[in-house]
Every structure is written in C-alpha cells, then in structure tokens.
Design an enzyme around this catalytic site. Structure first.
Site, PDB file in Angstrom:
ATOM      1  N   SER A 184      -2.184  -2.520   1.390  1.00 58.27           N
ATOM      2  CA  SER A 184      -0.754  -2.228   1.535  1.00 58.27           C
ATOM      3  C   SER A 184       0.067  -3.509   1.392  1.00 58.27           C
ATOM      4  CB  SER A 184      -0.518  -1.517   2.872  1.00 58.27           C
ATOM      5  OG  SER A 184       0.749  -0.898   2.887  1.00 58.27           O
ATOM      6  N   ASP A 187      -2.026   4.567  -0.663  1.00 59.44           N
ATOM      7  CA  ASP A 187      -2.624   3.411   0.006  1.00 59.44           C
ATOM      8  C   ASP A 187      -3.770   3.841   0.909  1.00 59.44           C
ATOM      9  OD1 ASP A 187      -1.741   4.138   2.549  1.00 59.44           O
ATOM     10  OD2 ASP A 187      -0.519   2.369   2.856  1.00 59.44           O
TER      11      ASP A 187
END
Length: 347
Positions: A52, A200
């Site tokens: 991320s 993600d």
C-alpha cells in the site's frame, strides 16, 4: 575483509501515515551522510519491499527517474515523498470531498462516497514514477497486491524469472487500491499481455516483512548475511469501538470511509500486530538474521486513512522524531554496517 551484509527494507501500509517511515528513512539517510555515505539511498539496500503506501515509497525509491538526464537517480527523493504525504495527498483528498454531493446525485447506485477519486491520483503517480517497468528497478523491489480476476496473491518484483513484469506506476496503483477508498486497479501484465484486476493486500500483508524475507531467500541470500529494517506506520490502538457503535454499522458501515472502514482497519491492525509478534520469534530463532522493527502507538488521528491535516502531520512528525530518538543507537549501528552495492540489483 568482512563480507557485505544484505540490507532489506520492509515498509508497512498505512495510508497517509506513510509519512512516518519516510521521516525515519530521512533520519537514516542523515546518519549515512555523516559517515560520508552519500550515494542515493537505493544503493545501500539490496531489497525494498512495501504494501500500500509502503509500496508507493518502495517504488519512489527504486523506479528510475523519468528524466533520462538523471540516470541512476530514483523517481522520488525522500523530500519528494514527504511533500507527497504532507501536502499532495491532502489536496487530492480535499478535492475529492468537494465533489461528494455531485457523485451522490449523478451516480446514486455506485460507490459515490469512496475515499478518493482515482484519476487525479493516477495522474500524480504517472507524473512522478513514469512508465518504466519493474524489471528496470534500481535495486530489488517487491510490491504486494491481490489479483481479483485470477484469485491469487501477487508479488510484483523486478526478479522476473518465473514471474510477470508490470509498469511501476500500475504496480503502485495496484498495491494502494484499498477497497472502498479506490476502485480496483486495471493492470497490464507486460509478460503475458493480459489485463489483471488488482486490489491492495493490506488486509493480510500490511506488514510485508515475511514476504520480504521470502523474497531474499528466493534470491539465494544466506540468513546469516541478512539485516532487515522493518518500518511501521503506527499502531492505532486508541481507535477503539464499542459494541453499541459496531452493531449499528451494518454491511455498508463496516466498509464506509466515513466510518474509517472499520473492517479493513481492524484487519490491517490485526495482521500488523500478529506479524510483528511472529517475526520477533521467527528471526530470533534464525542464526545470524538481524531484525530491526521501528513502530509506535499512534495518538488519536481521526478516521480518515488518507487524509493528514496540518495538525495531524505535526503529530506524525513528532512520533517519527520520538522513534528516531528511541532507536538512535540501533540506527547508528545499522548506518555503520551499510555499504554501497557495487553490483547490479539482486546480485
């Protein structure tokens, strides 16, 4: 002559709290400069891994600069990354919230309340990262994501032997595509030509240190030669919820940015906390592996994962200063041991 250690950098996800590891790296960079080690930061790391926002930092430090006159320089400096988290991310978030009502009116059956609109973010990433492929990375890199189309965990790396290659900017878009904050990323697989749909991996790999270690072993590096620097984005232990609050959320509330996406934030915190505990035990049992983990409990910062208001940025900077002070001796020892790579990435 003492053998050069393999230095691995692992960076947690955490939205705008990515400011903390950026500040920690600036402190390490200063210590290196004090020792006359003034090469670009990527020259001192053998592998940089991130999830991320940690993936954004990893890409910024390892992607070649889009300006071809600046060969050997990374796409983003630590100053650039700090400005991104302190200033640009806030501007992107504020602009998005201004258009919330229009999206509610014109797209009532879509996710009009998602945290951030993708196109301005994509434009910002492309402008800074450019169109280079992961295979062109300045050092070994690993970005994590999850492929919805093929239902698989994806470890996007410049080590493309038996693996697929991707554009750097699309890999960043994939690793930062937090559900309910962004729509999934459409990513071109440069090896197969297929389009992959990614989100993600923060809910199960927010702290990617074990993925980083696995990648190091994939390179054939001996455990006794490995030093791992793992940078957290803070533990939000003050973000507590009561039964009465949680029972009111319902399906929409558990994933609502207005509520702080409690389902995702709970998964992220749980994964980070458990991985830290397991890594402490695992690496303590491995002869020679040196594991340095830097993180701390967060003050109350509100529910907006991707928004850092000026007062909150001050709090995050203060927390980073406290960590740099608390781990000053460990970072001094690390800076002493870090030596510039004299070979290509991954060797």
């Amino acid at each position: 002559m003492k053998k050069r250690k393999r230095i691995i950098l692992s960076i947690d996800g955490g939205g705008a709290r990515g400011l903390i590891p950026v500040r920690l790296l600036r402190g390490l960079e200063t210590k290196l400069a004090m020792r006359g080690k003034s090469a670009p930061l990527h020259r001192y790391f053998d592998l940089i891994c991130g999830t991320s926002s940690g993936g954004l930092i990893a890409a910024g430090l390892t992607a070649p600069n889009p300006d071809h006159t600046r060969r050997g320089e990374s796409a983003m400096t630590l100053n650039d990354l700090q400005d991104f988290f302190e200033i640009e991310a806030r501007e992107l978030y504020i602009t998005n919230r201004r258009h919330w009502v229009n999206r509610a009116l014109y797209h009532p059956f879509r996710q009009f309340n998602k945290g951030i609109q993708e196109r301005p973010v994509e434009q910002a990433i492309k402008q800074r990262i450019g169109w280079s492929a992961l295979s062109c990375s300045l050092t070994s890199v690993l970005l994590t994501a999850y492929d919805l189309k093929n239902r698989r965990v994806v470890s996007m790396s410049n080590n493309t032997t038996g693996r697929d290659d991707y554009y750097f900017w699309q890999a960043v878009r994939a690793t930062t595509s937090t559900p309910s904050w962004f729509e999934p990323a459409r990513v071109e697989n440069l090896t197969t030509g297929d389009e992959e749909i990614m989100i993600d991996a923060a809910s199960f790999l927010n702290d990617p240190v074990l993925a980083a270690y696995a990648e190091a072993r994939r390179h054939g590096w001996d455990p006794k030669d490995i030093i791992i620097l793992s940078l957290g984005t803070g533990n939000p232990i003050e973000e507590k919820h009561s039964f009465d609050e949680a029972v009111q959320w319902g399906t929409r509330g558990w994933l609502s940015p207005e509520e702080g996406t409690p389902l995702l934030s709970s998964y992220m915190h749980g994964q980070t906390a458990s991985t830290g505990q397991y890594a402490d035990v695992l690496f303590a049992d491995m002869p020679g592996v040196q594991y340095i983990r830097l993180t701390a409990d967060l003050p109350h910062l509100g529910r907006d994962l991707y928004s850092v208001r000026p007062g909150e940025a001050l709090q995050l900077n203060h927390l980073a200063d406290e960590l740099l002070s608390a781990y000053d001796a460990e970072l001094d020892k690390l800076a002493d041991r870090m030596e510039e790579r004299q070979d290509g990435p991954g060797f």
